[in-house]
Design a protein around this motif. Sequence first.
Motif, PDB file in Angstrom:
ATOM      1  N   ARG A 106      -6.791  50.610 -14.473  1.00  0.00           N
ATOM      2  CA  ARG A 106      -8.283  49.495 -14.183  1.00  0.00           C
ATOM      3  C   ARG A 106      -7.619  48.501 -14.682  1.00  0.00           C
ATOM      4  NH1 ARG A 106     -13.675  52.322 -16.660  1.00  0.00           N
ATOM      5  NH2 ARG A 106     -13.998  54.262 -15.169  1.00  0.00           N
ATOM      6  N   GLY A 107      -7.364  47.878 -13.778  1.00  0.00           N
ATOM      7  CA  GLY A 107      -7.422  46.233 -14.458  1.00  0.00           C
ATOM      8  C   GLY A 107      -6.147  46.345 -14.168  1.00  0.00           C
ATOM      9  N   ALA A 108      -4.957  47.140 -13.924  1.00  0.00           N
ATOM     10  CA  ALA A 108      -3.530  47.227 -13.689  1.00  0.00           C
ATOM     11  C   ALA A 108      -3.138  45.787 -11.560  1.00  0.00           C
ATOM     12  CB  ALA A 108      -2.967  48.430 -12.999  1.00  0.00           C
ATOM     13  N   GLY A 109      -4.469  45.926 -11.470  1.00  0.00           N
ATOM     14  CA  GLY A 109      -4.323  44.889 -10.384  1.00  0.00           C
ATOM     15  C   GLY A 109      -4.026  45.719  -8.721  1.00  0.00           C
ATOM     16  N   PRO A 110      -3.802  45.254  -8.125  1.00  0.00           N
ATOM     17  CA  PRO A 110      -3.669  46.409  -6.069  1.00  0.00           C
ATOM     18  C   PRO A 110      -2.352  47.251  -6.687  1.00  0.00           C
ATOM     19  CG  PRO A 110      -3.363  43.833  -6.176  1.00  0.00           C
ATOM     20  CD  PRO A 110      -3.619  44.185  -7.698  1.00  0.00           C
ATOM     21  N   SER A 111      -2.984  48.395  -5.136  1.00  0.00           N
ATOM     22  CA  SER A 111      -2.381  49.725  -5.203  1.00  0.00           C
ATOM     23  C   SER A 111      -1.423  48.787  -4.525  1.00  0.00           C
ATOM     24  CB  SER A 111      -3.114  50.980  -5.070  1.00  0.00           C
ATOM     25  OG  SER A 111      -3.561  50.494  -3.609  1.00  0.00           O
ATOM     26  N   GLN A 112       0.083  49.284  -4.363  1.00  0.00           N
ATOM     27  CA  GLN A 112       0.648  49.334  -2.837  1.00  0.00           C
ATOM     28  C   GLN A 112      -0.258  49.295  -2.019  1.00  0.00           C
ATOM     29  OE1 GLN A 112       3.598  48.402  -2.608  1.00  0.00           O
ATOM     30  NE2 GLN A 112       3.998  48.177  -4.967  1.00  0.00           N
ATOM     31  N   ARG A 113      -0.486  50.921  -1.711  1.00  0.00           N
ATOM     32  CA  ARG A 113      -1.300  50.786  -0.567  1.00  0.00           C
ATOM     33  C   ARG A 113      -2.300  49.708  -0.309  1.00  0.00           C
ATOM     34  NH1 ARG A 113      -5.783  55.292   2.090  1.00  0.00           N
ATOM     35  NH2 ARG A 113      -5.868  54.251   4.009  1.00  0.00           N
ATOM     36  N   GLN A 114      -2.650  48.856  -0.579  1.00  0.00           N
ATOM     37  CA  GLN A 114      -3.735  47.597  -0.534  1.00  0.00           C
ATOM     38  C   GLN A 114      -2.895  46.136  -0.899  1.00  0.00           C
ATOM     39  OE1 GLN A 114      -5.932  48.384  -4.507  1.00  0.00           O
ATOM     40  NE2 GLN A 114      -7.569  46.739  -3.892  1.00  0.00           N
ATOM     41  N   LEU A 115      -1.427  46.288  -1.140  1.00  0.00           N
ATOM     42  CA  LEU A 115      -1.100  45.029  -0.989  1.00  0.00           C
ATOM     43  C   LEU A 115      -0.171  45.518   0.756  1.00  0.00           C
ATOM     44  CD1 LEU A 115       0.686  44.958  -3.845  1.00  0.00           C
ATOM     45  CD2 LEU A 115      -0.726  43.613  -3.064  1.00  0.00           C
ATOM     46  N   ARG A 116      -0.129  46.483   0.866  1.00  0.00           N
ATOM     47  CA  ARG A 116       0.547  46.776   2.514  1.00  0.00           C
ATOM     48  C   ARG A 116      -0.825  46.710   3.209  1.00  0.00           C
ATOM     49  NH1 ARG A 116       1.914  52.112   1.116  1.00  0.00           N
ATOM     50  NH2 ARG A 116       0.555  52.677   2.601  1.00  0.00           N
ATOM     51  N   VAL A 117      -1.630  47.205   2.903  1.00  0.00           N
ATOM     52  CA  VAL A 117      -3.039  46.733   4.307  1.00  0.00           C
ATOM     53  C   VAL A 117      -3.584  45.870   4.078  1.00  0.00           C
ATOM     54  CG1 VAL A 117      -5.705  48.226   5.107  1.00  0.00           C
ATOM     55  CG2 VAL A 117      -3.972  49.587   4.306  1.00  0.00           C
TER      56      VAL A 117
ATOM     57  N   GLU B 105      -1.427  43.414   3.725  1.00  0.00           N
ATOM     58  CA  GLU B 105      -0.573  42.319   4.149  1.00  0.00           C
ATOM     59  C   GLU B 105      -0.893  42.423   5.949  1.00  0.00           C
ATOM     60  OE1 GLU B 105       2.970  39.692   5.590  1.00  0.00           O
ATOM     61  OE2 GLU B 105       1.549  39.994   3.460  1.00  0.00           O
ATOM     62  N   LEU B 106      -0.403  44.012   6.226  1.00  0.00           N
ATOM     63  CA  LEU B 106      -0.774  43.800   7.697  1.00  0.00           C
ATOM     64  C   LEU B 106      -2.244  43.506   7.998  1.00  0.00           C
ATOM     65  CD1 LEU B 106      -0.184  48.081   7.268  1.00  0.00           C
ATOM     66  CD2 LEU B 106       1.515  45.830   8.950  1.00  0.00           C
ATOM     67  N   ILE B 107      -3.366  42.821   7.818  1.00  0.00           N
ATOM     68  CA  ILE B 107      -4.530  42.986   8.255  1.00  0.00           C
ATOM     69  C   ILE B 107      -3.620  40.962   8.583  1.00  0.00           C
ATOM     70  CG2 ILE B 107      -6.662  42.112   7.161  1.00  0.00           C
ATOM     71  CD1 ILE B 107      -6.922  44.735   6.215  1.00  0.00           C
ATOM     72  N   ARG B 108      -3.285  41.005   7.279  1.00  0.00           N
ATOM     73  CA  ARG B 108      -2.737  39.000   7.173  1.00  0.00           C
ATOM     74  C   ARG B 108      -2.246  38.933   8.585  1.00  0.00           C
ATOM     75  NH1 ARG B 108       0.558  35.583   7.486  1.00  0.00           N
ATOM     76  NH2 ARG B 108       2.312  37.035   6.594  1.00  0.00           N
ATOM     77  N   ARG B 109      -0.982  39.936   8.389  1.00  0.00           N
ATOM     78  CA  ARG B 109       0.282  39.239  10.096  1.00  0.00           C
ATOM     79  C   ARG B 109      -0.836  39.495  11.303  1.00  0.00           C
ATOM     80  NH1 ARG B 109       4.524  43.524   9.233  1.00  0.00           N
ATOM     81  NH2 ARG B 109       5.127  42.131   6.993  1.00  0.00           N
ATOM     82  N   THR B 110      -2.090  40.263  11.363  1.00  0.00           N
ATOM     83  CA  THR B 110      -2.402  40.503  12.855  1.00  0.00           C
ATOM     84  C   THR B 110      -3.516  39.684  12.859  1.00  0.00           C
ATOM     85  OG1 THR B 110      -2.403  42.714  12.471  1.00  0.00           O
ATOM     86  CG2 THR B 110      -3.939  42.430  13.773  1.00  0.00           C
ATOM     87  N   LEU B 111      -4.124  39.639  11.867  1.00  0.00           N
ATOM     88  CA  LEU B 111      -5.125  37.657  11.449  1.00  0.00           C
ATOM     89  C   LEU B 111      -4.856  36.895  12.303  1.00  0.00           C
ATOM     90  CD1 LEU B 111      -8.308  37.337  11.437  1.00  0.00           C
ATOM     91  CD2 LEU B 111      -7.934  36.546   8.750  1.00  0.00           C
ATOM     92  N   SER B 112      -3.424  36.163  11.857  1.00  0.00           N
ATOM     93  CA  SER B 112      -2.163  35.034  11.907  1.00  0.00           C
ATOM     94  C   SER B 112      -2.109  35.166  13.255  1.00  0.00           C
ATOM     95  CB  SER B 112      -1.453  35.347  11.498  1.00  0.00           C
ATOM     96  OG  SER B 112      -1.907  35.285   9.609  1.00  0.00           O
ATOM     97  N   ASP B 113      -1.617  35.994  13.563  1.00  0.00           N
ATOM     98  CA  ASP B 113      -1.662  36.844  15.268  1.00  0.00           C
ATOM     99  C   ASP B 113      -2.102  36.309  16.378  1.00  0.00           C
ATOM    100  OD1 ASP B 113       0.887  37.085  14.362  1.00  0.00           O
ATOM    101  OD2 ASP B 113       0.806  38.908  15.271  1.00  0.00           O
ATOM    102  N   VAL B 114      -3.816  36.627  15.988  1.00  0.00           N
ATOM    103  CA  VAL B 114      -5.066  36.857  16.713  1.00  0.00           C
ATOM    104  C   VAL B 114      -5.946  35.373  16.835  1.00  0.00           C
ATOM    105  CG1 VAL B 114      -7.783  37.108  16.882  1.00  0.00           C
ATOM    106  CG2 VAL B 114      -6.020  39.144  16.009  1.00  0.00           C
ATOM    107  N   LEU B 115      -5.237  34.735  15.547  1.00  0.00           N
ATOM    108  CA  LEU B 115      -5.549  33.366  15.642  1.00  0.00           C
ATOM    109  C   LEU B 115      -4.911  32.337  16.692  1.00  0.00           C
ATOM    110  CD1 LEU B 115      -7.416  32.498  12.174  1.00  0.00           C
ATOM    111  CD2 LEU B 115      -8.411  32.324  14.488  1.00  0.00           C
ATOM    112  N   ASN B 116      -3.809  32.217  16.133  1.00  0.00           N
ATOM    113  CA  ASN B 116      -2.150  31.722  16.256  1.00  0.00           C
ATOM    114  C   ASN B 116      -2.460  31.418  18.831  1.00  0.00           C
ATOM    115  OD1 ASN B 116      -0.267  29.921  16.827  1.00  0.00           O
ATOM    116  ND2 ASN B 116       1.162  31.354  16.876  1.00  0.00           N
ATOM    117  N   ARG B 117      -2.922  32.409  18.893  1.00  0.00           N
ATOM    118  CA  ARG B 117      -2.901  33.476  20.110  1.00  0.00           C
ATOM    119  C   ARG B 117      -4.548  32.887  20.669  1.00  0.00           C
ATOM    120  NH1 ARG B 117      -0.370  38.670  18.821  1.00  0.00           N
ATOM    121  NH2 ARG B 117      -2.153  40.053  19.545  1.00  0.00           N
ATOM    122  N   ALA B 118      -5.724  32.414  19.952  1.00  0.00           N
ATOM    123  CA  ALA B 118      -6.651  31.922  20.483  1.00  0.00           C
ATOM    124  C   ALA B 118      -7.074  33.030  21.503  1.00  0.00           C
ATOM    125  CB  ALA B 118      -6.718  30.327  21.048  1.00  0.00           C
TER     126      ALA B 118
END
Length: 132
Positions: free
Chosen positions: A8-19, A21-34
Motif C-alpha cells: 500500500r502506498g508503494a506506487g503503481p505496479s509495473q503492469r499499471q505503468l506498462r498498460v 503507457e500503452l493506452i497513452r500511445r494508442t490514445l495519442s495516435d487516435v487523436l493525432n489521426r483524427a
Amino acid sequence: MARQLSDRGAGPSQRQLRVGELIRRTLSDVLNRAEIHDPDLNRMSITVGEVRTSPDLKVATAFVMPLGGGNRDEALAALRRNRHELRRAVNKGLTLKYSPELRFVIDESFDRMDETRQLLDRDDVRRDLDED
C-alpha cells in the motif's frame, strides 16, 4: 495478506505503468489521426502527457493538454463527450481483458514547471543559489 499490506502506498505496479503507457500511445495516435467523428475534437491538437490506471486496470485517467494551453475547458468537454468512441478506438489497439473507462483531466505539470522556472529566475533566489 502481508504482501498486500506492505504494498500500500508503494506506487503503481509495473503492469499499471506498462498498460498506462500503452493506452497513452494508442490514445495519442487516435487523436493525432483524427479518427473520432467529431469535427470539434479533430480540429484540436491535444497532447496526452500521461495515463494512470487503477490497480484493477478498469479505469484509466489521461492527463491531457491542448496545444498552447488554451481552450482547456473546450478540449476537456470534447474529450468527455467522445469518451465512449475513444474507448472503443483505444481498445482496438490493445489486447486487454477489460476495456478501461477513460477519464480526462488537464495536465498541470507544464504549469508547475513554468512556475518553478520563474521562481529559479528570481534575483534573490539566484543570489542564494550562487552563494553555495
